[in-house]
Design an enzyme around this catalytic site. Structure first.
Site, mmCIF file in Angstrom:
data_model
loop_
_atom_site.group_PDB
_atom_site.id
_atom_site.type_symbol
_atom_site.label_atom_id
_atom_site.label_comp_id
_atom_site.label_asym_id
_atom_site.label_seq_id
_atom_site.Cartn_x
_atom_site.Cartn_y
_atom_site.Cartn_z
ATOM 1 N N HIS A 181 0.833 -1.209 0.000
ATOM 2 C CA HIS A 181 0.000 0.000 0.000
ATOM 3 C C HIS A 181 0.862 1.251 0.000
ATOM 4 O O HIS A 181 0.685 2.152 -0.833
ATOM 5 C CB HIS A 181 -0.912 -0.019 1.227
ATOM 6 C CG HIS A 181 -1.667 1.248 1.462
ATOM 7 N ND1 HIS A 181 -3.028 1.366 1.254
ATOM 8 C CD2 HIS A 181 -1.263 2.481 1.895
ATOM 9 C CE1 HIS A 181 -3.414 2.594 1.541
ATOM 10 N NE2 HIS A 181 -2.350 3.297 1.937
ATOM 11 N N GLU A 182 1.789 1.310 0.950
ATOM 12 C CA GLU A 182 2.574 2.536 1.098
ATOM 13 C C GLU A 182 3.500 2.765 -0.099
ATOM 14 O O GLU A 182 3.659 3.895 -0.566
ATOM 15 C CB GLU A 182 3.368 2.493 2.400
ATOM 16 C CG GLU A 182 2.507 2.537 3.645
ATOM 17 C CD GLU A 182 1.608 3.762 3.709
ATOM 18 O OE1 GLU A 182 2.013 4.829 3.210
ATOM 19 O OE2 GLU A 182 0.495 3.653 4.245
ATOM 20 N N HIS A 283 -9.558 8.400 3.668
ATOM 21 C CA HIS A 283 -9.514 7.020 4.139
ATOM 22 C C HIS A 283 -10.909 6.428 4.309
ATOM 23 O O HIS A 283 -11.052 5.202 4.367
ATOM 24 C CB HIS A 283 -8.773 6.927 5.475
ATOM 25 C CG HIS A 283 -7.299 7.152 5.375
ATOM 26 N ND1 HIS A 283 -6.723 8.394 5.572
ATOM 27 C CD2 HIS A 283 -6.272 6.305 5.098
ATOM 28 C CE1 HIS A 283 -5.409 8.290 5.434
ATOM 29 N NE2 HIS A 283 -5.105 7.045 5.141
#
Length: 487
Positions: A181-182, A283
């Site tokens: 993800h990052e 988010h």
């Protein structure tokens, strides 16, 4: 050269950390407070600095032992460096493992090293992209960042991992999809550079969830049908009533805990969250495109990284996705990309179209055609949008909603223009015909106001909903909105 804005994008959203500041265990609450404050400081620092430029102007990176070159030229594989911050907030720290060296015995350092390799492998071996920037960018990570730090983030040059508080959160290297993800934030930064606010910011987060999940699925050899579609499984300790940070299969079900609250992610546009927090709910609302990807991938079947994943990658890196794209613009581009790759009317294109329809981003039967470059900032998607700058068709009715405030107030009204006083009806026709609403939405106010009221305007049944913060609207337009609502 193109400016590439970069943000420290933490895997744990601020609303979850804020909930933990009230934890019954004061040590956990203190870790959450420190983590939240550190994240705010990082965001403020990055916002105040010059934006990162495209990969053609990468600079050497400071590291233990001197300056190392920004790119590897041998093209033989990933170039990984893992450093240990030793509980400080100084990065990168002391180098503990570089490319090709054996395992250190430190689980955090070795998990980060392996996760970097699996992520590099997905982008290189499946999509033909050499590292995050397409030019062999070395992958740098720092573990053991801070004391009880409850997050992991990409800072524009490297990944940073906290060890968690040990009560609610485990170490952040434990979840492979978190690493994927990052690092995908780095891919997005070097390609579409999606602005980290509102719907474009939610797309930014969703794309990281998508490819983070694909890294995990490919590493585990899971088909779309076999995958759990959870983001961050394993991060929560056993005492937490939850399985992960997010669920792409069923947004809003990842956790329901007395201390954390209930997972607030929506799965459909009907439940889209209008908020000024977390850069406009990036988010939260990422659950909507997340769910669309899950629906498309499972309908296509097989390995998700080969079907829907290839389409999503083509859109992200294809050069047609604008930095301010909303959900509808991205959806249309994915359908068009699927039609280009598989053929118009193909089962794959149909599955992607149906997925966006099921989450309410595209209207049933809407044809993608040549997808436009992007929607108006904050819009929620529509069918048949007129290009920006064109004259809109004459509307017979308008829908106005006003949401926000400390109490989360909401008021809405749909009214035929002919039922309004002549002056107001003419005011609306002028706003719509001259495209002034789009112009106002494209020029947001210079400052954000917490818990501000927001107006949402659409022309039913098929018109685009345009979102405008109340404090940025000219007074005559605001008065028109208020009269239309009956305030």
């Amino acid at each position: 050269m193109t400016d590439r804005p970069s943000h420290p994008c933490g895997i744990v959203p601020p609303y979850l950390l804020a909930a933990l500041t009230g934890h019954r265990d004061e040590a956990v609450a203190e870790c959450a407070r420190r983590s939240l404050e550190r994240d705010r400081s990082l965001r403020s620092h990055r916002s105040a600095t010059a934006p990162r430029t495209s990969s053609t102007t990468d600079h050497p990176v400071e590291h233990q032992g001197g300056i190392r070159a920004p790119h590897a030229d041998d093209g033989t594989g990933p170039q990984r460096t893992i450093a240990d911050a030793h509980g400080t907030q100084t990065t990168p720290g002391t180098t503990v493992r570089t490319e090709g060296q054996p395992a250190t015995g430190d689980p955090a350092a070795d998990e980060a090293y392996d996760g970097f390799g699996h992520t590099w492998s997905l982008f290189d071996q499946v999509y033909g992209r050499d590292s995050l920037d397409g030019r062999g960018l070395p992958l740098l990570g720092s573990v053991h960042y801070g004391t009880g730090y409850d997050n992991a983030f990409w800072d524009g040059t490297q990944m940073v991992f906290g060890d968690g508080d040990g009560t609610v959160f485990n170490r952040f290297t434990i979840a492979l999809d978190v690493i994927g993800h990052e690092l995908t934030h780095g891919v997005t930064e070097h390609t579409a550079a999606l602005q980290y606010s509102g719907q474009s910011g939610a797309l930014n987060e969703s794309l990281s969830d998508v490819f983070g999940s694909l890294v995990k699925q490919r590493t585990l050899g899971q088909s779309a049908a076999d995958a759990d579609w959870l983001i961050g499984a394993g991060l929560f300790n056993a005492q937490v009533k939850g399985v992960a940070l997010r669920s792409m299969k069923a947004p809003g079900t990842a956790y329901d805990d007395p201390q954390l609250g209930k997972d607030p992610q929506p799965a459909r546009m009907a439940d889209y969250v209008q908020t000024t927090d977390d850069n406009g709910g990036v988010h939260l609302n990422s659950g909507i495109p997340n769910h669309a990807f899950y629906l498309a991938a499972t309908a296509i079947g097989g390995n998700a990284w080969e079907g829907a994943g290839q389409v999503w990658f083509d859109v992200l890196t294809g050069g047609r996705l604008p930095a301010t794209a909303d959900f509808a613009a991205f959806a249309r581009l994915t359908v068009a990309a699927a039609e280009s790759q598989y053929a118009v009317g193909s089962p794959q294109a149909g599955a992607i179209q149906a997925a966006w329809e099921r989450v309410g981003v595209l209207a049933a039967g809407q044809v993608a055609g040549n997808a436009p470059g992007g929607g108006v900032g904050g819009g929620v998607g529509s069918a048949g949008d007129a290009p920006a700058g064109s004259s809109a068709p004459t509307a017979t009715q308008v829908q106005v909603r006003r949401t926000g405030g400390l109490a989360g107030l909401r008021r809405a009204r749909t009214v035929a223009l002919d039922d309004l006083p002549d002056e107001d009806a003419q005011g609306w026709r002028s706003l719509l015909a001259d495209d002034r609403l789009r112009e106002l939405a494209a020029s947001p106010p210079d400052r954000a106001v917490p818990d501000a009221f927001t107006y949402h305007v659409a022309c039913p049944p098929d018109g685009e909903e345009i979102t405008l913060p109340e404090h940025g609207i000219p007074e005559p337009v605001r008065d028109l909105f208020q009269r239309t609502l009956g305030d």
